[in-house]
Design an enzyme around this catalytic site. Structure first.
Site, PDB file in Angstrom:
ATOM      1  N   ARG A 138      66.375  69.279  89.639  1.00 59.46           N
ATOM      2  CA  ARG A 138      65.665  68.361  88.756  1.00 59.46           C
ATOM      3  C   ARG A 138      64.291  68.527  89.131  1.00 59.46           C
ATOM      4  O   ARG A 138      63.468  68.181  88.308  1.00 59.46           O
ATOM      5  CB  ARG A 138      66.589  67.216  88.680  1.00 59.46           C
ATOM      6  CG  ARG A 138      67.710  67.154  87.986  1.00 59.46           C
ATOM      7  CD  ARG A 138      68.531  65.726  87.879  1.00 59.46           C
ATOM      8  NE  ARG A 138      67.902  64.933  86.916  1.00 59.46           N
ATOM      9  CZ  ARG A 138      68.089  64.995  85.671  1.00 59.46           C
ATOM     10  NH1 ARG A 138      68.889  65.847  85.183  1.00 59.46           N
ATOM     11  NH2 ARG A 138      67.427  64.089  84.953  1.00 59.46           N
ATOM     12  N   LYS A 161      66.826  77.537  78.004  1.00 54.91           N
ATOM     13  CA  LYS A 161      67.091  77.203  76.469  1.00 54.91           C
ATOM     14  C   LYS A 161      66.545  78.172  75.573  1.00 54.91           C
ATOM     15  O   LYS A 161      65.890  78.850  75.878  1.00 54.91           O
ATOM     16  CB  LYS A 161      66.667  75.386  76.217  1.00 54.91           C
ATOM     17  CG  LYS A 161      67.219  74.497  77.154  1.00 54.91           C
ATOM     18  CD  LYS A 161      66.835  73.149  76.703  1.00 54.91           C
ATOM     19  CE  LYS A 161      67.526  71.927  77.307  1.00 54.91           C
ATOM     20  NZ  LYS A 161      67.022  70.534  76.941  1.00 54.91           N
ATOM     21  N   GLU A 210      80.001  70.083  83.535  1.00 55.25           N
ATOM     22  CA  GLU A 210      79.371  71.291  82.732  1.00 55.25           C
ATOM     23  C   GLU A 210      79.646  72.592  83.415  1.00 55.25           C
ATOM     24  O   GLU A 210      79.690  73.506  82.479  1.00 55.25           O
ATOM     25  CB  GLU A 210      77.669  70.604  83.028  1.00 55.25           C
ATOM     26  CG  GLU A 210      77.319  69.375  82.323  1.00 55.25           C
ATOM     27  CD  GLU A 210      75.663  69.071  82.462  1.00 55.25           C
ATOM     28  OE1 GLU A 210      75.292  68.141  81.655  1.00 55.25           O
ATOM     29  OE2 GLU A 210      74.809  69.753  83.218  1.00 55.25           O
ATOM     30  N   ASN A 241      62.160  72.126  75.532  1.00 52.48           N
ATOM     31  CA  ASN A 241      61.807  71.566  76.986  1.00 52.48           C
ATOM     32  C   ASN A 241      62.155  72.565  77.986  1.00 52.48           C
ATOM     33  O   ASN A 241      62.447  72.481  79.247  1.00 52.48           O
ATOM     34  CB  ASN A 241      62.190  70.198  77.480  1.00 52.48           C
ATOM     35  CG  ASN A 241      63.644  70.024  77.561  1.00 52.48           C
ATOM     36  OD1 ASN A 241      64.429  70.701  77.301  1.00 52.48           O
ATOM     37  ND2 ASN A 241      63.971  68.754  78.086  1.00 52.48           N
ATOM     38  N   TYR A 256      76.873  68.239  75.131  1.00 51.65           N
ATOM     39  CA  TYR A 256      76.016  67.047  74.765  1.00 51.65           C
ATOM     40  C   TYR A 256      76.605  65.611  74.447  1.00 51.65           C
ATOM     41  O   TYR A 256      76.112  64.955  73.912  1.00 51.65           O
ATOM     42  CB  TYR A 256      74.833  67.272  74.073  1.00 51.65           C
ATOM     43  CG  TYR A 256      73.634  68.195  74.831  1.00 51.65           C
ATOM     44  CD1 TYR A 256      73.057  67.761  75.923  1.00 51.65           C
ATOM     45  CD2 TYR A 256      73.150  69.230  74.285  1.00 51.65           C
ATOM     46  CE1 TYR A 256      72.157  68.448  76.577  1.00 51.65           C
ATOM     47  CE2 TYR A 256      72.446  70.142  74.899  1.00 51.65           C
ATOM     48  CZ  TYR A 256      71.700  69.537  75.951  1.00 51.65           C
ATOM     49  OH  TYR A 256      70.553  70.278  76.721  1.00 51.65           O
ATOM     50  N   HIS A 308      67.459  72.944  81.243  1.00 51.54           N
ATOM     51  CA  HIS A 308      68.565  71.754  81.266  1.00 51.54           C
ATOM     52  C   HIS A 308      69.019  71.908  82.770  1.00 51.54           C
ATOM     53  O   HIS A 308      69.131  72.766  83.310  1.00 51.54           O
ATOM     54  CB  HIS A 308      69.568  71.867  80.484  1.00 51.54           C
ATOM     55  CG  HIS A 308      70.591  70.882  80.661  1.00 51.54           C
ATOM     56  ND1 HIS A 308      70.700  69.522  80.483  1.00 51.54           N
ATOM     57  CD2 HIS A 308      71.754  71.257  81.505  1.00 51.54           C
ATOM     58  CE1 HIS A 308      71.844  69.117  80.837  1.00 51.54           C
ATOM     59  NE2 HIS A 308      72.649  69.774  81.592  1.00 51.54           N
TER      60      HIS A 308
HETATM   61  P1  CMP Z   1      68.300  67.806  78.792  1.00 48.25           P
HETATM   62  O1  CMP Z   1      68.108  67.669  79.961  1.00 48.25           O
HETATM   63  O2  CMP Z   1      69.112  69.075  77.977  1.00 48.25           O
HETATM   64  O3  CMP Z   1      69.114  66.568  78.027  1.00 48.25           O
HETATM   65  C1  CMP Z   1      69.271  66.000  76.690  1.00 48.25           C
HETATM   66  C2  CMP Z   1      68.208  66.778  75.935  1.00 48.25           C
HETATM   67  O4  CMP Z   1      67.885  65.919  74.794  1.00 48.25           O
HETATM   68  C3  CMP Z   1      66.959  66.634  76.430  1.00 48.25           C
HETATM   69  O5  CMP Z   1      66.995  67.729  77.718  1.00 48.25           O
HETATM   70  C4  CMP Z   1      66.052  66.991  75.542  1.00 48.25           C
HETATM   71  O6  CMP Z   1      65.669  68.418  75.404  1.00 48.25           O
HETATM   72  C5  CMP Z   1      66.674  66.078  74.367  1.00 48.25           C
HETATM   73  N1  CMP Z   1      65.821  65.232  73.806  1.00 48.25           N
HETATM   74  C6  CMP Z   1      65.296  65.169  72.722  1.00 48.25           C
HETATM   75  N2  CMP Z   1      64.720  63.881  72.481  1.00 48.25           N
HETATM   76  C7  CMP Z   1      65.163  63.220  73.503  1.00 48.25           C
HETATM   77  C8  CMP Z   1      64.545  61.866  73.797  1.00 48.25           C
HETATM   78  N3  CMP Z   1      64.219  60.899  73.126  1.00 48.25           N
HETATM   79  N4  CMP Z   1      65.247  61.381  75.079  1.00 48.25           N
HETATM   80  C9  CMP Z   1      65.698  62.342  75.775  1.00 48.25           C
HETATM   81  N5  CMP Z   1      66.170  63.462  75.494  1.00 48.25           N
HETATM   82  C10 CMP Z   1      65.721  63.977  74.411  1.00 48.25           C
END
Ligand code: CMP
Length: 138
Positions: A85, A9, A126, A112, A49, A115
């Site tokens: 994961r 990311k 995806e 974070n 998303y 992904h």
């Molecule tokens: P990702 O695994 O890319 O999938 C969805 C993304 O939404 C997640 O990582 C986070 O970066 C983002 N995100 C932001 N807020 C939340 C939340 N409350 N719960 C889950 N994902 C979140």
């Protein structure tokens, strides 16, 4: 061999962590079968998303994913979806285990760093969302 989809990311690309994250991926036995560094449009991020479109974080998440380049990757390994994961760690780095990529590099729940697909159907969607068949070499 199972395939999964990964993104490095914007927060991690911006901090020059691409090489360190790829090193972790390869040393865990994943094969990188396709990879590209791109700047997503808002439409790209919203389509990717779409399952989260009703969630309160959707607007911020999709805007954030366009703030800088990302690295899109297809990984291959036996049990790749679960293994990637596990290597990433929990979505919220505050909950991520020691030794995971998010524990080591992630800034917060939104930034974070990485992904990963959560299921075979998600991985298939995806992968095909960002890669054509001719870009994928097994
Ligand atoms: P990702 O695994 O890319 O999938 C969805 C993304 O939404 C997640 O990582 C986070 O970066 C983002 N995100 C932001 N807020 C939340 C939340 N409350 N719960 C889950 N994902 C979140």
């Amino acid at each position: 061999m199972e395939k999964t989809f990964a993104i490095i990311k914007p927060d991690a690309v911006e901090r020059n962590l691409t090489g360190k994250i790829l090193e972790r991926i390869e040393s865990e036995g994943f094969r990188i079968v396709a990879m590209k560094r791109v700047l997503l449009t808002l439409a790209d991020a919203q389509g990717f998303y779409y399952v989260h479109k009703e969630r309160p974080f959707f607007k911020d998440l999709t805007a954030y994913m366009c703030t800088g380049p990302v690295v899109l990757i297809i990984l291959e390994k036996e049990g790749a979806i679960k293994a990637w994961r596990e290597l990433m760690g929990a979505t919220n780095p505050a909950d991520a285990e020691e030794g995971t990529i998010r524990k080591e590099f992630a800034v917060n729940l939104e930034k974070n760093s990485v992904h990963g697909s959560d299921a075979p159907e998600t991985a298939a969607f995806e992968i095909s969302y960002f890669f054509s068949q001719t870009e994928v070499l097994s």
